[in-house]
Design a protein around this motif. Structure first.
Motif, mmCIF file in Angstrom:
data_model
loop_
_atom_site.group_PDB
_atom_site.id
_atom_site.type_symbol
_atom_site.label_atom_id
_atom_site.label_comp_id
_atom_site.label_asym_id
_atom_site.label_seq_id
_atom_site.Cartn_x
_atom_site.Cartn_y
_atom_site.Cartn_z
ATOM 1 N N THR A 412 0.872 -1.059 0.036
ATOM 2 C CA THR A 412 -0.094 -0.025 -0.083
ATOM 3 C C THR A 412 0.833 1.421 -0.084
ATOM 4 O OG1 THR A 412 -0.304 -0.100 2.361
ATOM 5 C CG2 THR A 412 -1.860 -1.225 1.109
ATOM 6 N N ILE A 413 0.273 2.376 -0.590
ATOM 7 C CA ILE A 413 0.873 3.660 -0.585
ATOM 8 C C ILE A 413 0.908 4.099 0.687
ATOM 9 C CG2 ILE A 413 -1.020 5.010 -1.324
ATOM 10 C CD1 ILE A 413 2.726 5.734 -2.266
ATOM 11 N N TYR A 414 -0.176 3.949 1.627
ATOM 12 C CA TYR A 414 -0.427 4.401 2.985
ATOM 13 C C TYR A 414 0.229 3.617 3.698
ATOM 14 C CZ TYR A 414 -3.857 0.736 3.682
ATOM 15 O OH TYR A 414 -4.542 -0.431 3.892
ATOM 16 N N CYS A 415 0.817 4.245 5.014
ATOM 17 C CA CYS A 415 1.447 3.764 5.992
ATOM 18 C C CYS A 415 0.900 2.786 6.988
ATOM 19 C CB CYS A 415 2.154 4.906 6.734
ATOM 20 S SG CYS A 415 3.302 4.322 8.023
ATOM 21 N N GLN A 416 1.479 1.655 7.421
ATOM 22 C CA GLN A 416 1.148 0.848 8.415
ATOM 23 C C GLN A 416 1.690 1.231 9.726
ATOM 24 O OE1 GLN A 416 1.056 -3.409 8.055
ATOM 25 N NE2 GLN A 416 1.072 -3.726 10.094
ATOM 26 N N GLY A 417 0.821 1.664 10.692
ATOM 27 C CA GLY A 417 1.335 2.243 12.092
ATOM 28 C C GLY A 417 1.863 3.540 12.083
ATOM 29 N N LYS A 418 3.129 3.858 12.507
ATOM 30 C CA LYS A 418 3.461 5.286 12.716
ATOM 31 C C LYS A 418 4.261 5.730 11.488
ATOM 32 C CE LYS A 418 6.014 8.358 15.732
ATOM 33 N NZ LYS A 418 6.675 8.255 17.347
ATOM 34 N N LEU A 419 4.098 6.931 11.028
ATOM 35 C CA LEU A 419 4.798 7.535 9.909
ATOM 36 C C LEU A 419 5.701 8.397 10.306
ATOM 37 C CD1 LEU A 419 5.310 7.775 6.900
ATOM 38 C CD2 LEU A 419 3.379 9.283 6.652
ATOM 39 N N THR A 420 6.966 8.475 10.208
ATOM 40 C CA THR A 420 7.932 9.467 10.161
ATOM 41 C C THR A 420 8.514 9.701 8.906
ATOM 42 O OG1 THR A 420 9.977 8.371 10.608
ATOM 43 C CG2 THR A 420 8.530 8.508 12.666
ATOM 44 N N ASN A 421 9.599 10.699 8.995
ATOM 45 C CA ASN A 421 10.326 11.167 7.647
ATOM 46 C C ASN A 421 10.920 10.061 7.041
ATOM 47 O OD1 ASN A 421 9.165 13.760 7.152
ATOM 48 N ND2 ASN A 421 10.615 14.607 8.828
ATOM 49 N N THR A 422 11.446 9.338 7.984
ATOM 50 C CA THR A 422 12.421 8.269 7.437
ATOM 51 C C THR A 422 11.995 6.813 7.798
ATOM 52 O OG1 THR A 422 13.582 8.261 9.946
ATOM 53 C CG2 THR A 422 14.284 9.669 8.185
ATOM 54 N N THR A 423 10.974 6.690 8.456
ATOM 55 C CA THR A 423 10.485 5.260 8.798
ATOM 56 C C THR A 423 8.919 5.087 8.328
ATOM 57 O OG1 THR A 423 12.065 5.136 10.877
ATOM 58 C CG2 THR A 423 10.326 3.537 10.664
ATOM 59 N N TYR A 424 8.799 3.876 7.723
ATOM 60 C CA TYR A 424 7.262 3.733 7.494
ATOM 61 C C TYR A 424 7.366 1.835 7.057
ATOM 62 C CZ TYR A 424 9.092 4.345 2.668
ATOM 63 O OH TYR A 424 9.766 4.405 1.541
ATOM 64 N N GLY A 425 6.057 1.528 7.168
ATOM 65 C CA GLY A 425 5.893 0.331 6.609
ATOM 66 C C GLY A 425 4.423 0.367 5.708
ATOM 67 N N ARG A 426 4.418 -0.569 4.880
ATOM 68 C CA ARG A 426 3.288 -0.814 3.984
ATOM 69 C C ARG A 426 2.568 -2.415 4.287
ATOM 70 N NH1 ARG A 426 4.193 3.385 0.818
ATOM 71 N NH2 ARG A 426 6.219 4.059 0.163
ATOM 72 N N ASP A 427 1.359 -2.039 4.154
ATOM 73 C CA ASP A 427 0.392 -3.285 4.103
ATOM 74 C C ASP A 427 0.407 -4.059 2.723
ATOM 75 O OD1 ASP A 427 -1.324 -5.241 5.639
ATOM 76 O OD2 ASP A 427 -2.939 -3.877 5.772
ATOM 77 N N HIS A 428 -0.449 -5.288 2.851
ATOM 78 C CA HIS A 428 -0.440 -5.889 1.714
ATOM 79 C C HIS A 428 -1.614 -5.126 0.735
ATOM 80 C CE1 HIS A 428 -0.622 -9.789 4.687
ATOM 81 N NE2 HIS A 428 0.858 -8.919 4.630
ATOM 82 N N HIS A 429 -1.174 -5.304 -0.593
ATOM 83 C CA HIS A 429 -1.996 -4.551 -1.472
ATOM 84 C C HIS A 429 -2.100 -5.607 -2.784
ATOM 85 C CE1 HIS A 429 -4.361 -1.385 -3.386
ATOM 86 N NE2 HIS A 429 -3.329 -1.489 -4.304
ATOM 87 N N PRO A 430 -3.395 -6.180 -3.053
ATOM 88 C CA PRO A 430 -3.306 -7.195 -4.273
ATOM 89 C C PRO A 430 -4.264 -6.438 -5.523
ATOM 90 C CG PRO A 430 -5.360 -7.441 -2.808
ATOM 91 C CD PRO A 430 -4.505 -6.524 -2.036
#
Length: 508
Positions: A412-430
């Motif tokens: 996903t383009i959106y972040c999973q969990g906390k978003l910072t300028n240098t740290t992010y995660g992404r969820d599954h996107h089918p």
């Protein structure tokens, strides 16, 4: 055949034990000697292969392939590929950080994904409860490469050189949203376990070109990204409803390359040969008494395992590779089990006539610290993937070897969990993700399909995973609609009852 009283008694006992024997043989999950299937003689295989190539009629659904030449009637049309190598990135690579450039997202940092883009689409339980869906633009720089200016991330400097020789598909999609059903779907054509894998279908239909190696070999590479990785099950390279001899054989990075390949202590090759001869006689009695076709397969499998005691160690010994080839693949190539080593092994397998090789590289499931883990994953695979293409090309093998790279879905383009300028995660996107193909029959320099500015929805030329599998089969000379196997009252196909469309825009 006249049997002695002892043989008659043995036959009766075997017949009474058929149910138990069938249960054990069909449920066995080992990938050692009992799975090392292939063929009987190179001369016979070559003769049958020539006869099969001249036959343009339809394949015989469910017919038995007892030699290494494949089914009568296959290929359906002149193949562009003799063999295929599938580089599978298990866990789902982030398409917008690697291949699907979305520069407009820089202005959307930490803004919520609009409802008009999400359109109420299904989410995983990992993000469905989030109060917000903040946009996390890629932090990686993209630059144009090749004659068409294909945009590629700085994470992939080696593959960026290859864009004029690969077909990039940005519009892949699937219905599966969680890893196990998604990877099962793309590998076997169904989200539910129990179906035959792509490699098994190819092994069953086309056979092999080497009597001393299986037609379908599998490797699981080590990885340096996120250490928690999704499990891989041997059903991903299993034969499902096809005879067991067509399942993939997994090579290991330590110890025997294949389990139980070495003779036990105190048992030399001469004694093993005598043992196999005696075992074959007993199995022939069983085959004539109970008519189980798996019994004849078992004889051939033991013989294959015997031949592999020589062929597999020679395959795994890369000491004969010149230094400039090792340098192409990078510093990890001499370490068994690395992705670089697996790619070199895949080329060696292709040279020896292995029909289908699949490398699984885990650790792409980046829900958390993507900026830390994704670069490590890309370093693992970028140079070796590019080197594999160069290596095949300089040997004149890329023209008849199909290479496929991809995962089970996107991110996903959106972040999973906390978003910072240098740290992010992404969820599954089918709903959209990227794969690439190269080699036999593939049009180089193609970028197929488009996604919206959020890399969330496909806006042009969607390609389903069934279409990808249909296209792979097509390059191998197989019409996926006509390639079937009867099981449970249905003509089973890799592309399911829905079928798949050959993506001709990718092919020359």
């Amino acid at each position: 055949m006249n049997q002695s009283p002892q043989e008659t008694s043995l036959s009766n006992s075997l017949a009474n034990a058929l149910t138990r024997r069938s249960l054990f043989s069909r449920s066995a999950a080992g990938l050692g000697a009992a799975a090392l299937a292939s063929l009987e003689s190179r001369a016979g295989a070559a003769t049958a292969a020539n006869a099969s190539a001249s036959n343009t009629g339809p394949s015989i659904a469910g017919s038995s392939n007892t030699s290494g030449a494949g089914l009568p009637g296959l290929p359906h049309h002149p193949p562009q590929a003799r063999r295929a190598i599938y580089l599978f990135m298990s866990g789902a690579p982030s398409q917008m950080d690697m291949w699907d450039h979305k520069p407009a997202m820089a202005d959307w940092f930490d803004k919520d994904l609009p409802d008009s883009i999400r359109q109420g689409q299904r989410l995983t339980t990992m993000t469905s409860g989030q109060a917000r869906f903040p946009i996390a633009p890629s932090i990686y720089k993209f630059a144009p490469h090749g004659e068409n200016g294909t945009m590629v991330s700085e994470l992939l400097p080696h593959m960026a050189r290859q864009v004029d020789d690969i077909a990039l598909v940005k519009s892949m999609h699937t219905e599966a949203i969680n890893h196990d059903p998604a990877i099962t779907y793309i590998c076997t054509g169904n989200q539910l376990p129990g179906k035959a894998s792509l490699g098994s279908w190819l092994s069953y239909g086309l056979g092999t070109e080497n009597e001393n190696l299986p037609a379908f070999l599998v490797m699981t590479a080590s990885w340096t990204g996120r250490k928690e990785a999704q499990a891989l099950y041997n059903r991903l390279w299993g034969s499902g409803f096809l005879p067991s001899k067509y399942q993939g054989v997994a090579l290991r990075s330590s110890g025997d390359p294949v389990l139980y390949l070495s003779n036990p202590d105190g048992l030399d090759a001469t004694v093993r040969r005598k043992m196999l001869n005696s075992l074959a006689k007993l199995n022939r009695v069983t085959a004539q008494s109970v008519g189980d076709p798996e019994t004849n397969d078992r004889i051939a499998q033991y013989e294959m395992a015997f031949r592999m005691q020589t062929s597999v160690p020679n395959l795994a010994d890369i000491s004969d590779e010149p230094q400039y080839i090792l340098d192409m693949y990078g510093p990890d190539v001499t370490t068994p089990g690395t992705f670089a080593n697996c790619c070199l092994m895949a080329r060696r397998m292709a040279e020896r006539g292995v029909r289908f090789t699949q490398i699984f590289h885990r650790g792409w499931d980046q829900h958390g610290n993507l900026p830390k883990d994704l670069p490590n994953q890309c370093r693992d695979v970028d140079q070796p993937s590019s080197a594999l293409l160069d290596d095949l090309r300089q040997r004149g093998m890329l023209d008849d070897t199909l290479v496929v790279w991809g995962g089970e879905f996107g991110r996903t383009i959106y972040c999973q969990g906390k978003l910072t300028n240098t740290t992010y995660g992404r969820d599954h996107h089918p709903k959209c993700f990227t794969v690439w193909l190269a080699g036999a029959g593939v049009r180089g320099g193609v970028v197929h399909g488009e996604t919206d500015e959020f890399s969330y929805n496909i806006t042009k030329d969607p390609v389903h995973i069934r279409d990808l599998n249909a296209t792979i089969l097509h390059t191998m000379g197989i019409d996926s609609d006509r390639f079937t196997y009867p099981f449970k009252g249905l003509d089973q196909r890799l592309t399911g009852v829905e079928g798949g469309r050959v993506v001709k825009e990718l092919l020359s």
